[in-house]
Motif scaffolding. Structure first.
Motif, mmCIF file in Angstrom:
data_model
loop_
_atom_site.group_PDB
_atom_site.id
_atom_site.type_symbol
_atom_site.label_atom_id
_atom_site.label_comp_id
_atom_site.label_asym_id
_atom_site.label_seq_id
_atom_site.Cartn_x
_atom_site.Cartn_y
_atom_site.Cartn_z
ATOM 1 N N VAL A 20 24.642 13.735 0.755
ATOM 2 C CA VAL A 20 25.421 13.245 -0.340
ATOM 3 C C VAL A 20 25.616 11.558 -0.129
ATOM 4 N N THR A 21 25.266 10.909 -1.203
ATOM 5 C CA THR A 21 25.276 9.348 -1.206
ATOM 6 C C THR A 21 26.536 9.026 -1.581
ATOM 7 N N LEU A 22 27.477 8.089 -0.862
ATOM 8 C CA LEU A 22 28.595 7.727 -1.247
ATOM 9 C C LEU A 22 28.423 6.016 -0.936
ATOM 10 N N THR A 23 29.421 5.324 -1.732
ATOM 11 C CA THR A 23 29.154 3.906 -1.470
ATOM 12 C C THR A 23 29.829 3.552 0.029
ATOM 13 N N THR A 24 29.390 2.176 0.549
ATOM 14 C CA THR A 24 30.084 1.945 1.659
ATOM 15 C C THR A 24 31.654 1.860 1.813
ATOM 16 N N THR A 26 33.654 3.647 -0.093
ATOM 17 C CA THR A 26 34.183 4.941 -0.130
ATOM 18 C C THR A 26 34.024 5.511 1.373
ATOM 19 N N LEU A 27 32.904 5.608 1.913
ATOM 20 C CA LEU A 27 32.574 6.128 3.182
ATOM 21 C C LEU A 27 33.436 5.556 4.211
ATOM 22 N N ILE A 30 36.918 6.775 4.147
ATOM 23 C CA ILE A 30 37.050 8.289 4.310
ATOM 24 C C ILE A 30 37.259 8.309 5.914
ATOM 25 N N VAL A 39 34.512 13.866 8.075
ATOM 26 C CA VAL A 39 34.078 13.577 6.853
ATOM 27 C C VAL A 39 33.834 14.837 5.952
ATOM 28 N N SER A 40 33.122 15.865 6.584
ATOM 29 C CA SER A 40 32.762 16.915 5.764
ATOM 30 C C SER A 40 33.921 17.643 5.242
ATOM 31 N N LEU A 43 35.640 15.971 2.341
ATOM 32 C CA LEU A 43 34.830 16.004 1.002
ATOM 33 C C LEU A 43 34.855 17.530 0.722
ATOM 34 N N GLN A 50 38.993 18.650 -7.075
ATOM 35 C CA GLN A 50 38.322 18.175 -8.429
ATOM 36 C C GLN A 50 38.190 19.438 -9.116
#
Length: 93
Positions: A20-24, A26-27, A30, A39-40, A43, A50
């Motif tokens: 998964v690619t997230l913006t810095t 956002t990561l 989290i 983190v997992s 998410l 969602q």
């Protein structure tokens, strides 16, 4: 037979790794909330929420097709009754 061949509802079934690619930013946000090792799970819960929201949006859209959109004044009045506030149609969702 692979796990992909089985039908599992959101939140059920074996785990599966993906990239998964997230913006810095956002990561970082989290990780500040749950730490590096959470983190997992974070998410997973976010994805489940969602999916629930998407399903609800689809139900509302189907209802609106049949019955038309909700009356903002009626929504505001019911919200006011539920929350003990005053009815404001412009803030009805």
């Amino acid at each position: 037979m692979t796990d992909d061949d089985n039908e599992f509802p959101p939140g059920d079934g074996p785990t599966s790794g993906i990239s998964v690619t997230l913006t810095t930013g956002t990561l970082r946000a989290i990780r500040e909330r749950v730490g590096k090792r959470g983190v997992s799970a974070y998410l997973e819960k976010a994805a489940q929420r969602q999916i629930e929201r998407d399903n609800l949006d689809e139900l509302i859209a189907d209802f609106d097709k049949v019955h038309g959109p909700a009356d903002p004044e009626a929504v505001a009045a019911k919200r006011a009754r539920m929350t003990g506030g005053t009815a404001h149609p412009e803030s009805a969702a």
